[in-house]
Design an enzyme around this catalytic site. Structure first.
Site, PDB file in Angstrom:
ATOM      1  N   ASN A   6      38.260  37.329  46.013  1.00  0.00           N
ATOM      2  CA  ASN A   6      39.221  36.239  45.838  1.00  0.00           C
ATOM      3  C   ASN A   6      39.015  35.238  46.967  1.00  0.00           C
ATOM      4  O   ASN A   6      39.387  35.495  48.101  1.00  0.00           O
ATOM      5  CB  ASN A   6      40.648  36.817  45.878  1.00  0.00           C
ATOM      6  N   TRP A   7      38.431  34.091  46.609  1.00  0.00           N
ATOM      7  CA  TRP A   7      38.079  33.113  47.647  1.00  0.00           C
ATOM      8  C   TRP A   7      39.258  32.251  48.077  1.00  0.00           C
ATOM      9  O   TRP A   7      39.120  31.448  49.007  1.00  0.00           O
ATOM     10  CB  TRP A   7      36.950  32.210  47.147  1.00  0.00           C
ATOM     11  N   LYS A   8      40.367  32.354  47.367  1.00  0.00           N
ATOM     12  CA  LYS A   8      41.539  31.507  47.681  1.00  0.00           C
ATOM     13  C   LYS A   8      41.097  30.039  47.709  1.00  0.00           C
ATOM     14  O   LYS A   8      40.224  29.657  46.942  1.00  0.00           O
ATOM     15  CB  LYS A   8      42.176  31.955  48.991  1.00  0.00           C
ATOM     16  N   HIS A  92      48.977  36.870  41.988  1.00  0.00           N
ATOM     17  CA  HIS A  92      48.668  37.147  43.397  1.00  0.00           C
ATOM     18  C   HIS A  92      49.927  36.917  44.236  1.00  0.00           C
ATOM     19  O   HIS A  92      50.720  36.020  43.944  1.00  0.00           O
ATOM     20  CB  HIS A  92      47.522  36.241  43.862  1.00  0.00           C
ATOM     21  N   GLU A  94      50.373  35.476  46.935  1.00  0.00           N
ATOM     22  CA  GLU A  94      50.521  34.096  47.440  1.00  0.00           C
ATOM     23  C   GLU A  94      51.117  33.201  46.365  1.00  0.00           C
ATOM     24  O   GLU A  94      51.889  32.287  46.658  1.00  0.00           O
ATOM     25  CB  GLU A  94      49.160  33.571  47.932  1.00  0.00           C
ATOM     26  N   GLU A 158      48.099  45.410  45.816  1.00  0.00           N
ATOM     27  CA  GLU A 158      47.905  44.678  47.064  1.00  0.00           C
ATOM     28  C   GLU A 158      49.219  44.666  47.842  1.00  0.00           C
ATOM     29  O   GLU A 158      50.060  43.784  47.633  1.00  0.00           O
ATOM     30  CB  GLU A 158      47.489  43.235  46.768  1.00  0.00           C
ATOM     31  N   GLY A 164      45.441  39.751  54.383  1.00  0.00           N
ATOM     32  CA  GLY A 164      45.080  38.779  55.411  1.00  0.00           C
ATOM     33  C   GLY A 164      45.626  39.122  56.789  1.00  0.00           C
ATOM     34  O   GLY A 164      45.615  38.291  57.693  1.00  0.00           O
ATOM     35  N   SER A 194      42.992  43.512  53.245  1.00  0.00           N
ATOM     36  CA  SER A 194      42.122  43.674  54.409  1.00  0.00           C
ATOM     37  C   SER A 194      40.980  44.668  54.190  1.00  0.00           C
ATOM     38  O   SER A 194      40.610  45.401  55.110  1.00  0.00           O
ATOM     39  CB  SER A 194      42.950  44.051  55.647  1.00  0.00           C
ATOM     40  N   GLY A 215      39.767  39.628  49.830  1.00  0.00           N
ATOM     41  CA  GLY A 215      40.031  38.232  50.186  1.00  0.00           C
ATOM     42  C   GLY A 215      39.080  37.767  51.272  1.00  0.00           C
ATOM     43  O   GLY A 215      37.924  37.435  51.012  1.00  0.00           O
TER      44      GLY A 215
HETATM   45  C1  PEP Z   1      43.715  38.969  48.660  1.00  0.00           C
HETATM   46  O1  PEP Z   1      44.064  37.847  48.967  1.00  0.00           O
HETATM   47  O2  PEP Z   1      43.691  39.307  47.471  1.00  0.00           O
HETATM   48  C2  PEP Z   1      43.344  39.896  49.733  1.00  0.00           C
HETATM   49  C3  PEP Z   1      43.261  41.170  49.473  1.00  0.00           C
HETATM   50  O3  PEP Z   1      43.106  39.321  50.982  1.00  0.00           O
HETATM   51  P1  PEP Z   1      42.485  40.051  52.296  1.00  0.00           P
HETATM   52  O4  PEP Z   1      41.343  40.892  51.825  1.00  0.00           O
HETATM   53  O5  PEP Z   1      42.052  38.906  53.155  1.00  0.00           O
HETATM   54  O6  PEP Z   1      43.582  40.856  52.880  1.00  0.00           O
END
Ligand code: PEP
Length: 234
Positions: A6-8, A92, A94, A158, A164, A194, A215
Site C-alpha cells: 500500500n503506497w498511500k 483502510h 486512514e 491491521e 506506521g 509495520s 505500507g
Molecule cells: C498500511 O498502511 O496498510 C500499513 C500496514 O502501513 P505500515 O506497514 O507502514 O505500518
C-alpha cells in the site's frame, strides 16, 4: 500467500515506472507468492502497463460504490476495471479515521467492487484505546458484519496502533486476531502493521496469516522484494 504494497500518497507516474521495472526484475524467479502493488490513482495506468504479462498485480487504494455520478473525488469499480486494475483496498484505517468512512460505506464499496469483478482487500483493526478497553473482538465483529465471505475477498487485519508506528503485533496477538476473524468469515487474512524485512518471516510463518499488507516498507523496492521472498519461503 499474498503480499500487497500500500503506497498511500507516494509515487507519481515516473517513480511508479521506475519501481515496477525494478520489482519485475527482482521477482522474476520468485514463485509461490501472489504480489500486488497499490499505487495512488494517477499512477495505476503506468503500473498496469509495465507489469502486464507478469504475475504482479496492480490494485487501487479505494473504490466507490456507484458506477458513476456526482461524487467528486471518487473513482468507480468499472473505471478501475477499464484500466486493467485487478482489485482495490477498502476500509483502510486512514480512510476511516481521516476521511470519515463508515462500516456501512466499507460494506457498499466492497459489494460494488466484487460485483464489478475486482478483488478486494478489506481492512479491519482496533485502535490502541479499543485494545486497552478489551474491545478488540467487538470492533472486529462490527467491522466484519458488513462483509460476506466470497472468492475474491481478502481481509487485512491491521491493528491501528501498529500502522506506521514501528510497533508490530506480537505473533500471539496477530495469530489470535486472525483466528478470531477466520471464525467469523472464512477468507484469507493478511496481517498489516509495520511489516518489514526483519519481521516478515516470523509473521508470515504463523498458521493463520495468509500474507501481508505492507505500507512503509513497500515503498522501497529492495525491502518490498525481500518481504515477497520471505513469503515465498513460508
Ligand atoms: C498500511 O498502511 O496498510 C500499513 C500496514 O502501513 P505500515 O506497514 O507502514 O505500518
Amino acid at each position: 500467500m499474498l503480499i500487497a504494497g500500500n503506497w498511500k500518497m507516494y509515487k507519481g507516474q515516473a517513480e511508479t515506472a521506475e519501481f515496477c521495472i525494478e520489482l519485475k526484475r527482482s521477482l522474476a524467479d520468485v514463485e509461490a507468492v501472489d504480489v500486488a502493488v497499490c499505487p495512488p490513482f494517477p499512477s495505476l495506468a503506468v503500473g498496469v502497463q509495465i507489469l502486464a504479462g507478469t504475475d504482479i498485480a496492480v490494485a487501487a487504494q479505494n473504490v466507490h460504490w456507484e458506477e458513476e455520478g456526482a461524487f467528486t473525488g471518487e473513482v468507480s469499480a468499472p473505471m478501475l476495471r477499464e484500466l486493467g486494475v485487478y482489485g482495490a483496498i477498502v476500509g483502510h484505517s486512514e480512510r476511516r479515521q481521516l476521511f470519515g468512512e463508515t462500516d456501512e460505506g466499507v460494506g457498499r464499496r466492497t459489494r460494488a467492487a466484487l460485483d464489478a469483478g475486482l478483488s478486494v482487500i478489506a481492512c479491519v483493526g482496533e485502535t490502541e484505546e479499543e485494545r486497552e478497553r478489551r474491545e478488540t473482538e467487538d470492533v472486529l465483529r462490527r467491522q466484519l458484519s458488513v462483509l460476506e465471505a466470497e472468492d475474491n475477498l481478502v481481509i487485512a487485519y491491521e491493528p491501528v496502533w501498529a500502522i506506521g508506528t514501528g510497533k508490530t503485533a506480537t505473533p500471539e496477538i496477530a495469530e489470535e486476531a486472525h483466528e478470531f476473524i477466520k471464525g467469523l468469515l472464512d477468507v484469507p487474512v493478511l496481517y498489516g502493521g509495520s511489516v518489514k524485512p526483519e519481521n516478515a518471516e516470523e509473521l508470515l510463518s504463523l498458521p493463520a496469516v495468509d500474507g501481508a499488507l505492507v505500507g512503509g516498507a513497500s515503498l522501497d523496492v529492495e525491502s518490498f522484494a525481500s518481504i515477497c521472498l520471505s513469503a515465498s519461503r513460508s
